[in-house]
Design a protein around this motif. Structure first.
Motif, PDB file in Angstrom:
ATOM      1  N   LEU A 173       0.829  -1.202   0.000  1.00  0.00           N
ATOM      2  CA  LEU A 173       0.000   0.000   0.000  1.00  0.00           C
ATOM      3  C   LEU A 173       0.867   1.257   0.000  1.00  0.00           C
ATOM      4  O   LEU A 173       0.509   2.278  -0.596  1.00  0.00           O
ATOM      5  CB  LEU A 173      -0.927   0.022   1.220  1.00  0.00           C
ATOM      6  CG  LEU A 173      -2.081  -0.986   1.222  1.00  0.00           C
ATOM      7  CD1 LEU A 173      -2.819  -0.932   2.556  1.00  0.00           C
ATOM      8  CD2 LEU A 173      -3.037  -0.709   0.067  1.00  0.00           C
ATOM      9  N   VAL A 174       2.012   1.163   0.655  1.00  0.00           N
ATOM     10  CA  VAL A 174       2.910   2.324   0.762  1.00  0.00           C
ATOM     11  C   VAL A 174       3.936   2.325  -0.361  1.00  0.00           C
ATOM     12  O   VAL A 174       4.247   3.374  -0.936  1.00  0.00           O
ATOM     13  CB  VAL A 174       3.614   2.320   2.131  1.00  0.00           C
ATOM     14  CG1 VAL A 174       4.556   3.520   2.252  1.00  0.00           C
ATOM     15  CG2 VAL A 174       2.584   2.338   3.262  1.00  0.00           C
ATOM     16  N   PHE A 175       4.450   1.151  -0.689  1.00  0.00           N
ATOM     17  CA  PHE A 175       5.462   1.037  -1.741  1.00  0.00           C
ATOM     18  C   PHE A 175       4.839   0.275  -2.912  1.00  0.00           C
ATOM     19  O   PHE A 175       5.041  -0.930  -3.072  1.00  0.00           O
ATOM     20  CB  PHE A 175       6.703   0.329  -1.209  1.00  0.00           C
ATOM     21  CG  PHE A 175       7.389   1.068  -0.099  1.00  0.00           C
ATOM     22  CD1 PHE A 175       8.261   2.108  -0.373  1.00  0.00           C
ATOM     23  CD2 PHE A 175       7.141   0.741   1.234  1.00  0.00           C
ATOM     24  CE1 PHE A 175       8.887   2.805   0.644  1.00  0.00           C
ATOM     25  CE2 PHE A 175       7.761   1.428   2.265  1.00  0.00           C
ATOM     26  CZ  PHE A 175       8.630   2.472   1.971  1.00  0.00           C
ATOM     27  N   ALA A 176       4.079   1.004  -3.693  1.00  0.00           N
ATOM     28  CA  ALA A 176       3.287   0.389  -4.764  1.00  0.00           C
ATOM     29  C   ALA A 176       3.928   0.541  -6.141  1.00  0.00           C
ATOM     30  O   ALA A 176       3.311   0.208  -7.150  1.00  0.00           O
ATOM     31  CB  ALA A 176       1.887   0.999  -4.781  1.00  0.00           C
ATOM     32  N   GLY A 177       5.168   1.040  -6.183  1.00  0.00           N
ATOM     33  CA  GLY A 177       5.821   1.254  -7.468  1.00  0.00           C
ATOM     34  C   GLY A 177       6.739   0.117  -7.847  1.00  0.00           C
ATOM     35  O   GLY A 177       6.372  -1.061  -7.777  1.00  0.00           O
ATOM     36  N   ARG A 188      10.643 -11.618   8.976  1.00  0.00           N
ATOM     37  CA  ARG A 188      11.246 -10.327   8.600  1.00  0.00           C
ATOM     38  C   ARG A 188      11.093 -10.070   7.109  1.00  0.00           C
ATOM     39  O   ARG A 188      11.377 -10.936   6.286  1.00  0.00           O
ATOM     40  CB  ARG A 188      12.723 -10.312   8.990  1.00  0.00           C
ATOM     41  CG  ARG A 188      13.449  -9.032   8.590  1.00  0.00           C
ATOM     42  CD  ARG A 188      14.835  -9.000   9.189  1.00  0.00           C
ATOM     43  NE  ARG A 188      14.771  -8.803  10.635  1.00  0.00           N
ATOM     44  CZ  ARG A 188      15.826  -8.870  11.441  1.00  0.00           C
ATOM     45  NH1 ARG A 188      17.026  -9.151  10.943  1.00  0.00           N
ATOM     46  NH2 ARG A 188      15.698  -8.666  12.738  1.00  0.00           N
ATOM     47  N   LEU A 189      10.629  -8.867   6.771  1.00  0.00           N
ATOM     48  CA  LEU A 189      10.464  -8.438   5.384  1.00  0.00           C
ATOM     49  C   LEU A 189      11.466  -7.346   5.057  1.00  0.00           C
ATOM     50  O   LEU A 189      11.888  -6.584   5.935  1.00  0.00           O
ATOM     51  CB  LEU A 189       9.056  -7.886   5.143  1.00  0.00           C
ATOM     52  CG  LEU A 189       7.978  -8.879   4.702  1.00  0.00           C
ATOM     53  CD1 LEU A 189       7.697  -9.874   5.808  1.00  0.00           C
ATOM     54  CD2 LEU A 189       6.693  -8.133   4.344  1.00  0.00           C
ATOM     55  N   LEU A 190      11.816  -7.260   3.776  1.00  0.00           N
ATOM     56  CA  LEU A 190      12.695  -6.208   3.278  1.00  0.00           C
ATOM     57  C   LEU A 190      12.034  -5.511   2.104  1.00  0.00           C
ATOM     58  O   LEU A 190      11.398  -6.154   1.273  1.00  0.00           O
ATOM     59  CB  LEU A 190      14.037  -6.787   2.814  1.00  0.00           C
ATOM     60  CG  LEU A 190      14.885  -7.535   3.841  1.00  0.00           C
ATOM     61  CD1 LEU A 190      16.124  -8.113   3.164  1.00  0.00           C
ATOM     62  CD2 LEU A 190      15.276  -6.619   4.985  1.00  0.00           C
ATOM     63  N   VAL A 191      12.183  -4.202   2.052  1.00  0.00           N
ATOM     64  CA  VAL A 191      11.724  -3.423   0.905  1.00  0.00           C
ATOM     65  C   VAL A 191      12.935  -2.690   0.339  1.00  0.00           C
ATOM     66  O   VAL A 191      13.559  -1.892   1.045  1.00  0.00           O
ATOM     67  CB  VAL A 191      10.625  -2.409   1.288  1.00  0.00           C
ATOM     68  CG1 VAL A 191      10.176  -1.624   0.052  1.00  0.00           C
ATOM     69  CG2 VAL A 191       9.445  -3.107   1.943  1.00  0.00           C
ATOM     70  N   LEU A 192      13.279  -2.973  -0.896  1.00  0.00           N
ATOM     71  CA  LEU A 192      14.362  -2.261  -1.568  1.00  0.00           C
ATOM     72  C   LEU A 192      13.743  -1.076  -2.287  1.00  0.00           C
ATOM     73  O   LEU A 192      12.974  -1.242  -3.238  1.00  0.00           O
ATOM     74  CB  LEU A 192      15.073  -3.187  -2.559  1.00  0.00           C
ATOM     75  CG  LEU A 192      16.205  -2.567  -3.370  1.00  0.00           C
ATOM     76  CD1 LEU A 192      17.352  -2.114  -2.470  1.00  0.00           C
ATOM     77  CD2 LEU A 192      16.705  -3.559  -4.423  1.00  0.00           C
ATOM     78  N   ALA A 193      14.059   0.132  -1.810  1.00  0.00           N
ATOM     79  CA  ALA A 193      13.408   1.341  -2.335  1.00  0.00           C
ATOM     80  C   ALA A 193      14.451   2.428  -2.573  1.00  0.00           C
ATOM     81  O   ALA A 193      15.517   2.441  -1.955  1.00  0.00           O
ATOM     82  CB  ALA A 193      12.345   1.838  -1.360  1.00  0.00           C
ATOM     83  N   GLU A 194      14.113   3.349  -3.462  1.00  0.00           N
ATOM     84  CA  GLU A 194      14.990   4.487  -3.730  1.00  0.00           C
ATOM     85  C   GLU A 194      14.891   5.502  -2.605  1.00  0.00           C
ATOM     86  O   GLU A 194      13.816   5.734  -2.042  1.00  0.00           O
ATOM     87  CB  GLU A 194      14.618   5.153  -5.048  1.00  0.00           C
ATOM     88  CG  GLU A 194      15.073   4.388  -6.273  1.00  0.00           C
ATOM     89  CD  GLU A 194      14.923   5.221  -7.542  1.00  0.00           C
ATOM     90  OE1 GLU A 194      15.730   6.173  -7.715  1.00  0.00           O
ATOM     91  OE2 GLU A 194      14.012   4.945  -8.318  1.00  0.00           O
TER      92      GLU A 194
END
Length: 245
Positions: A173-177, A188-194
């Motif tokens: 919902l927050v990182f939808a790109g 544990r989850l990871l989000v690779l984001a700019e």
């Protein structure tokens, strides 16, 4: 009748403890089931042997139906009865876990949660570092870490997968790109984001979304940002550390 049967079983079990499996019986057993047969003959704990055999059969590409048929044949040959529920469960769970582990290695997505596997996250991180090196620019990506309470590890396999899937939905919902959302471990989850001017606000929104939504107890999930090292060896070490949950 029940008492007589119980006394008979105890007598057989006691006498078997000192026995070794006859070679003639060993040759009759299905392939790879010797360990279970030996445990039954000795009157020893058989569930651990069932788990070992289940994993070995999965690695050899034996399907679950054939594995269960072999278990049934082994029990029939050695103790003249059907396998008990615990033995069947031990073999089936071990077979399933080993099969899923293999699928995770050859796929970029966990089929239970829909999350990218850790192997795929590693690949994406390597791509980001390579792109930064080729363009001689600083690494502009970070890892957002979402860490569920340690108690989540005590949930059964499917329940844990569902809990992680729900957590991933909030992250999407927050990182939808184009961000990569993957798992570093069972909780544990990871989000690779700019990195961007809005990153801090987005992480705060994510923290609010998952606050109080943990599947057990009232312990909050932790969310924080890890800067991505600008060299491959350091990034591998970071991912290894994050995978130790």
């Amino acid at each position: 009748m029940g008492l007589f049967g119980t006394l008979t079983n105890r007598s057989v079990t006691t006498s078997n403890k000192s026995q070794e499996m006859p070679e003639r019986l060993r040759r009759q057993l299905p392939a790879r089931f010797e360990a279970i047969g030996e445990a039954l003959v000795a009157g020893a704990e058989v569930h651990a042997a069932c788990a070992v055999v289940g994993r070995d059969l999965a690695r050899d590409g034996i399907d679950l139906s054939e594995a269960l048929h072999g278990l049934r044949s082994t029990f029939d040959l050695v103790v003249r009865r059907e396998p008990d529920f615990e033995s069947t469960e031990a073999l089936s769970v071990a077979w399933s876990d080993e099969t899923l582990s293999f699928l995770h290695q050859v796929s970029c997505e966990n089929p239970l949660t829909g999350l990218a596997t850790l192997a795929h996250v590693r690949t994406r991180v390597a791509e980001v570092l390579r792109a930064a090196e080729e363009s001689t620019t600083a690494v502009e990506h970070v890892l957002i870490v979402i860490d569920q309470p340690a108690d989540l590890r005590d949930i059964a396999g499917m329940g844990r997968a569902l809990a992680m899937a729900r957590l991933a939905d909030r992250a999407r919902l927050v990182f939808a790109g184009s961000e990569t959302i993957g798992e570093a471990g069972p909780s544990r989850l990871l989000v690779l984001a700019e990195r961007s001017e809005t990153l801090g606000n987005r992480v705060a929104v994510l923290r609010d979304l998952i606050s109080g939504s943990t599947p057990i107890g009232d312990l909050p999930a932790r969310v924080w940002i890890e800067g991505l090292p600008d060299n491959h060896a350091a990034s591998v070490a970071l991912l290894d550390e994050l995978a130790r949950t």
